[in-house]
Design a protein around this motif. Structure first.
Motif, PDB file in Angstrom:
ATOM      1  N   VAL A  76      33.695 -64.435 -16.004  1.00  0.00           N
ATOM      2  CA  VAL A  76      33.116 -63.388 -16.125  1.00  0.00           C
ATOM      3  C   VAL A  76      31.572 -63.846 -15.764  1.00  0.00           C
ATOM      4  CG1 VAL A  76      34.356 -62.397 -18.003  1.00  0.00           C
ATOM      5  CG2 VAL A  76      32.492 -64.145 -18.464  1.00  0.00           C
ATOM      6  N   HIS A  77      30.680 -62.995 -15.922  1.00  0.00           N
ATOM      7  CA  HIS A  77      29.221 -63.047 -15.634  1.00  0.00           C
ATOM      8  C   HIS A  77      28.542 -64.311 -16.858  1.00  0.00           C
ATOM      9  CE1 HIS A  77      24.868 -62.294 -15.876  1.00  0.00           C
ATOM     10  NE2 HIS A  77      24.826 -61.806 -14.417  1.00  0.00           N
ATOM     11  N   PRO A  78      27.864 -65.072 -16.391  1.00  0.00           N
ATOM     12  CA  PRO A  78      27.436 -66.003 -17.394  1.00  0.00           C
ATOM     13  C   PRO A  78      26.800 -65.540 -18.672  1.00  0.00           C
ATOM     14  CG  PRO A  78      26.882 -66.752 -15.229  1.00  0.00           C
ATOM     15  CD  PRO A  78      27.214 -65.216 -15.205  1.00  0.00           C
ATOM     16  N   SER A  79      26.040 -64.357 -19.013  1.00  0.00           N
ATOM     17  CA  SER A  79      25.731 -63.686 -19.823  1.00  0.00           C
ATOM     18  C   SER A  79      26.636 -63.055 -20.750  1.00  0.00           C
ATOM     19  CB  SER A  79      24.587 -62.719 -19.579  1.00  0.00           C
ATOM     20  OG  SER A  79      25.490 -61.724 -19.061  1.00  0.00           O
ATOM     21  N   ASN A  80      27.874 -62.826 -20.460  1.00  0.00           N
ATOM     22  CA  ASN A  80      28.982 -62.091 -20.881  1.00  0.00           C
ATOM     23  C   ASN A  80      29.363 -63.062 -22.276  1.00  0.00           C
ATOM     24  OD1 ASN A  80      31.564 -60.978 -22.024  1.00  0.00           O
ATOM     25  ND2 ASN A  80      31.974 -60.156 -20.000  1.00  0.00           N
ATOM     26  N   SER A  96      38.108 -63.001  -1.086  1.00  0.00           N
ATOM     27  CA  SER A  96      38.146 -64.452  -1.216  1.00  0.00           C
ATOM     28  C   SER A  96      37.638 -64.812  -2.545  1.00  0.00           C
ATOM     29  CB  SER A  96      37.581 -65.104  -0.134  1.00  0.00           C
ATOM     30  OG  SER A  96      36.017 -64.614  -0.354  1.00  0.00           O
ATOM     31  N   ASP A  97      37.797 -66.134  -2.866  1.00  0.00           N
ATOM     32  CA  ASP A  97      37.197 -66.813  -4.078  1.00  0.00           C
ATOM     33  C   ASP A  97      35.781 -66.645  -4.256  1.00  0.00           C
ATOM     34  OD1 ASP A  97      39.716 -67.395  -5.195  1.00  0.00           O
ATOM     35  OD2 ASP A  97      39.389 -69.547  -4.759  1.00  0.00           O
ATOM     36  N   ALA A  98      35.250 -66.735  -2.952  1.00  0.00           N
ATOM     37  CA  ALA A  98      33.720 -66.703  -2.708  1.00  0.00           C
ATOM     38  C   ALA A  98      33.085 -65.399  -2.982  1.00  0.00           C
ATOM     39  CB  ALA A  98      33.177 -67.238  -1.291  1.00  0.00           C
ATOM     40  N   ASP A  99      33.908 -64.527  -2.657  1.00  0.00           N
ATOM     41  CA  ASP A  99      33.496 -62.842  -2.483  1.00  0.00           C
ATOM     42  C   ASP A  99      33.586 -62.543  -4.272  1.00  0.00           C
ATOM     43  OD1 ASP A  99      33.251 -62.543  -0.013  1.00  0.00           O
ATOM     44  OD2 ASP A  99      35.075 -61.537   0.289  1.00  0.00           O
ATOM     45  N   MET A 100      34.692 -63.022  -4.823  1.00  0.00           N
ATOM     46  CA  MET A 100      34.830 -62.746  -6.422  1.00  0.00           C
ATOM     47  C   MET A 100      33.573 -63.409  -7.093  1.00  0.00           C
ATOM     48  SD  MET A 100      36.904 -61.276  -8.663  1.00  0.00           S
ATOM     49  CE  MET A 100      38.519 -61.290  -8.045  1.00  0.00           C
ATOM     50  N   LYS A 101      33.283 -64.657  -6.727  1.00  0.00           N
ATOM     51  CA  LYS A 101      32.301 -65.425  -7.460  1.00  0.00           C
ATOM     52  C   LYS A 101      30.889 -64.591  -7.322  1.00  0.00           C
ATOM     53  CE  LYS A 101      32.614 -69.592  -5.928  1.00  0.00           C
ATOM     54  NZ  LYS A 101      32.382 -70.918  -5.658  1.00  0.00           N
ATOM     55  N   ALA A 157      26.963 -61.131  -9.887  1.00  0.00           N
ATOM     56  CA  ALA A 157      26.107 -59.846  -9.617  1.00  0.00           C
ATOM     57  C   ALA A 157      26.224 -58.810 -10.653  1.00  0.00           C
ATOM     58  CB  ALA A 157      26.045 -59.506  -8.380  1.00  0.00           C
ATOM     59  N   ASP A 158      27.370 -58.935 -11.663  1.00  0.00           N
ATOM     60  CA  ASP A 158      27.662 -57.999 -12.289  1.00  0.00           C
ATOM     61  C   ASP A 158      27.958 -58.224 -13.816  1.00  0.00           C
ATOM     62  OD1 ASP A 158      28.685 -55.397 -13.754  1.00  0.00           O
ATOM     63  OD2 ASP A 158      30.058 -54.920 -12.143  1.00  0.00           O
ATOM     64  N   VAL A 186      35.469 -72.834  -9.239  1.00  0.00           N
ATOM     65  CA  VAL A 186      34.382 -72.517 -10.009  1.00  0.00           C
ATOM     66  C   VAL A 186      33.159 -73.406  -9.857  1.00  0.00           C
ATOM     67  CG1 VAL A 186      34.101 -72.699 -12.510  1.00  0.00           C
ATOM     68  CG2 VAL A 186      36.207 -71.889 -11.720  1.00  0.00           C
ATOM     69  N   ASP A 187      32.113 -72.501 -10.104  1.00  0.00           N
ATOM     70  CA  ASP A 187      30.596 -73.492 -10.109  1.00  0.00           C
ATOM     71  C   ASP A 187      30.001 -72.633 -10.904  1.00  0.00           C
ATOM     72  OD1 ASP A 187      29.598 -70.741  -9.057  1.00  0.00           O
ATOM     73  OD2 ASP A 187      29.848 -71.385  -6.871  1.00  0.00           O
ATOM     74  N   ALA A 188      28.614 -72.940 -11.414  1.00  0.00           N
ATOM     75  CA  ALA A 188      27.732 -72.514 -12.259  1.00  0.00           C
ATOM     76  C   ALA A 188      27.442 -70.980 -12.023  1.00  0.00           C
ATOM     77  CB  ALA A 188      26.365 -73.412 -12.374  1.00  0.00           C
ATOM     78  N   THR A 189      27.555 -70.330 -11.151  1.00  0.00           N
ATOM     79  CA  THR A 189      27.249 -69.124 -10.953  1.00  0.00           C
ATOM     80  C   THR A 189      28.126 -68.090 -11.988  1.00  0.00           C
ATOM     81  OG1 THR A 189      28.654 -68.587  -9.058  1.00  0.00           O
ATOM     82  CG2 THR A 189      26.373 -69.395  -8.557  1.00  0.00           C
ATOM     83  N   VAL A 190      29.200 -68.594 -12.436  1.00  0.00           N
ATOM     84  CA  VAL A 190      29.916 -67.704 -13.172  1.00  0.00           C
ATOM     85  C   VAL A 190      30.449 -68.547 -14.507  1.00  0.00           C
ATOM     86  CG1 VAL A 190      30.835 -66.323 -11.512  1.00  0.00           C
ATOM     87  CG2 VAL A 190      32.136 -68.395 -12.237  1.00  0.00           C
ATOM     88  N   LYS A 191      31.058 -67.975 -15.396  1.00  0.00           N
ATOM     89  CA  LYS A 191      31.576 -68.639 -16.760  1.00  0.00           C
ATOM     90  C   LYS A 191      32.945 -68.279 -16.832  1.00  0.00           C
ATOM     91  CE  LYS A 191      31.202 -67.507 -21.775  1.00  0.00           C
ATOM     92  NZ  LYS A 191      30.357 -66.619 -22.486  1.00  0.00           N
ATOM     93  N   VAL A 192      33.750 -69.501 -17.119  1.00  0.00           N
ATOM     94  CA  VAL A 192      35.269 -69.402 -17.105  1.00  0.00           C
ATOM     95  C   VAL A 192      35.542 -68.826 -18.385  1.00  0.00           C
ATOM     96  CG1 VAL A 192      37.235 -70.771 -17.231  1.00  0.00           C
ATOM     97  CG2 VAL A 192      35.536 -71.284 -15.330  1.00  0.00           C
ATOM     98  N   VAL A 193      36.394 -67.846 -18.898  1.00  0.00           N
ATOM     99  CA  VAL A 193      36.745 -67.672 -20.110  1.00  0.00           C
ATOM    100  C   VAL A 193      38.400 -68.068 -20.706  1.00  0.00           C
ATOM    101  CG1 VAL A 193      35.030 -65.561 -20.480  1.00  0.00           C
ATOM    102  CG2 VAL A 193      37.416 -65.294 -19.409  1.00  0.00           C
ATOM    103  N   ALA A 194      38.997 -68.427 -19.433  1.00  0.00           N
ATOM    104  CA  ALA A 194      40.280 -68.837 -19.572  1.00  0.00           C
ATOM    105  C   ALA A 194      40.914 -69.568 -18.346  1.00  0.00           C
ATOM    106  CB  ALA A 194      41.383 -67.758 -19.998  1.00  0.00           C
TER     107      ALA A 194
END
Length: 137
Positions: free
Chosen positions: A26-30, A104-109, A114-115, A127-135
């Motif tokens: 998810v987005h990091p702010s979620n 792709s994974d890059a498109d998904m990230k 961005a949303d 996974v990188d720092a642009t997204v947050k892993v929830v599971a």
């Protein structure tokens, strides 16, 4: 290459594939907390909001992506063909629209980063720092 080396290499590749993890992102702010049931609810169209009340926008990888098949089986408990049939029925009856597909994974990230409402999944190794892993599954 002898037969033993071929079999050893084949077994190693199969083991590597079998242990691939899918990360739900998810987005990091979620701030929503998500378990498998909640994720399934969102990706099957049975819910449109996170458990904190915020709108959810699920995103799928394309059918050709390896993580898509892993996500469908490990998280949703269905094969990709069963999920395709599920969504075909909902679309035909006017009861649902499947999640948008990304290539792709890059498109998904990029889309999730961005949303703030987006939820998607990628290979855990991407996974990188642009997204947050929830599971992870």
């Amino acid at each position: 290459m002898n037969w033993f080396k071929v079999m050893t290499l084949t077994a190693a590749l199969a083991a590597n594939t079998a242990f691939a993890e899918v990360a739900v992102i998810v987005h990091p702010s979620n701030a929503a907390t998500l378990d498998q049931a909640e994720i399934t609810r969102l990706f099957t169209g049975r819910g449109a909001t996170f458990n904190n009340g915020n709108k959810a926008t699920p995103l799928n990888l394309s059918e050709s992506a390896a993580a898509r098949a892993d996500f469908d089986s490990k998280v949703l408990g269905k094969s990709s063909s069963q999920m395709k049939a599920y969504w075909s029925k909902l679309v035909f009856t006017g009861k649902g629209t499947p999640p948008k597909e990304l290539n792709s994974d890059a498109d998904m990230k990029a889309a999730v980063a961005a949303d703030a409402n987006a939820i998607g999944y990628i290979d855990a190794a991407a996974v990188d720092a642009t997204v947050k892993v929830v599971a992870k599954f």
